[in-house]
Enzyme design. Structure first.
Site, PDB file in Angstrom:
ATOM      1  N   LYS A  55       0.843  -1.208   0.000  1.00  0.00           N
ATOM      2  CA  LYS A  55       0.000   0.000   0.000  1.00  0.00           C
ATOM      3  C   LYS A  55       0.871   1.249   0.000  1.00  0.00           C
ATOM      4  CE  LYS A  55      -3.860  -2.366   2.174  1.00  0.00           C
ATOM      5  NZ  LYS A  55      -4.500  -2.809   3.412  1.00  0.00           N
ATOM      6  N   GLN A  99      -4.955  -1.782   9.647  1.00  0.00           N
ATOM      7  CA  GLN A  99      -4.681  -3.054   8.971  1.00  0.00           C
ATOM      8  C   GLN A  99      -5.162  -4.218   9.837  1.00  0.00           C
ATOM      9  OE1 GLN A  99      -3.308  -3.456   5.796  1.00  0.00           O
ATOM     10  NE2 GLN A  99      -3.802  -5.598   6.074  1.00  0.00           N
ATOM     11  N   ASP A 122     -11.110   2.728   4.047  1.00  0.00           N
ATOM     12  CA  ASP A 122     -11.549   1.362   3.767  1.00  0.00           C
ATOM     13  C   ASP A 122     -13.042   1.264   3.485  1.00  0.00           C
ATOM     14  OD1 ASP A 122      -9.894  -0.739   3.453  1.00  0.00           O
ATOM     15  OD2 ASP A 122      -9.692  -1.243   5.560  1.00  0.00           O
TER      16      ASP A 122
END
Length: 290
Positions: A55, A99, A122
């Site tokens: 990422k 995460q 997200d």
């Protein structure tokens, strides 16, 4: 028998990243800073570390600043909540992401609730899921949004089609079903406890496998000419101790039946990262549009 055409997520992700890089180059002089993404990682799960690195590499490529933080395993809930609060207030940060999975002692859901909805890169905050249910604009869950973008790129018609989603997680299954519904498909959600899964999947014009069970979907479960999207990412180790990634579908045999298919790796994985970056840029432009 013809082999199915590949839905190439890797190539489309590269195209999206190029478009985002161009957008950032054009907007940065006006806004006076680049977009910023903060990925928070706790502990030392090797798979998570690899995802985070991926990422951050993708961010650097398109011109997004990384404000990532890596915390030791024993970090407390309140410490993380304080960091999220700080990032919510930080004007350089447009997207925040925790995460997963987290160490057992932490409550992922309440951390997610702490993220400001407009910085929820997200797309999993209840406010953003609510916007999805109501078909209102907002940040979308990255993986299912990546699937939709890939289907759109290949001009796969969804209106009136039978779509089956196998899996019901809040991460993929549920938002996926809602997005397909918004595109006027007729949607069935199945899962690991569904009776006679084969009868249901055989009716699917569009079949999305997102159950996290390696090789769950086999060729006889697929309608000839269907579009099969594999969201599963499962690491399996063979008898020689070599590990590799496989999806939720039996790729080789299904490729002889389906019209379109996504590979693992190289299908939905790169799309998830591309949409994460797109969400961050969306927030960046929204915040600075006044």
């Amino acid at each position: 028998m013809e082999t199915a055409k590949i839905l190439d997520g890797k190539a489309l992700a590269a195209k999206i990243q190029q478009e985002l890089a161009d957008t950032i180059t054009a907007s940065q002089p006006k806004i006076g800073r680049p977009p910023g993404l903060a990925v928070l990682m706790v502990g030392d799960n090797p798979a998570s570390a690899a995802y985070v690195k991926n990422k951050e590499k993708a961010c650097a490529k398109v011109g997004i600043a990384s404000f990532g933080r890596h915390f030791p395993t024993q970090t407390s809930q309140s410490e993380l909540e304080a960091v999220i609060e700080e990032l919510n207030q930080d004007e350089r940060v447009d997207g925040i992401l925790v995460q997963l999975p987290l160490p057992k002692h932490l409550d992922a859901i309440s951390l997610l609730h702490k993220i400001a909805p407009d910085k929820d890169a997200d797309g999993l905050h209840p406010v953003n899921l609510g916007r999805l249910v109501r078909d209102e604009p907002g940040l979308r869950s990255c993986t299912p949004a990546g699937v939709m973008r890939l289907l759109e790129e290949y001009k796969i018609p969804l209106m009136g089609k039978q779509a089956v989603v196998v899996g019901r997680s809040i991460l993929v299954g549920k938002p996926m079903a809602l997005m397909l519904l918004a595109a006027n498909a007729t949607v069935t959600i199945a899962h690991s406890r569904t009776q006679d899964l084969k009868t249901i999947t055989q009716n699917a014009d569009i079949l999305v496998a997102a159950a996290g069970i390696p090789g769950l979907i086999t060729a006889e479960m697929v309608k000839p000419g269907a579009v099969v999207v594999d969201v599963g990412i499962n690491r399996v180790t063979d008898s020689n101790g070599k590990s590799r990634l496989i999806g939720d579908i039996d790729f080789t045999t299904i490729a002889d039946v389906a019209e379109y298919i996504t590979p693992v790796p190289g299908g939905i994985g790169p799309m998830t990262v591309a949409i994460l970056l797109q969400n961050t840029v969306f927030s960046y432009l929204q915040t600075n549009s006044n």
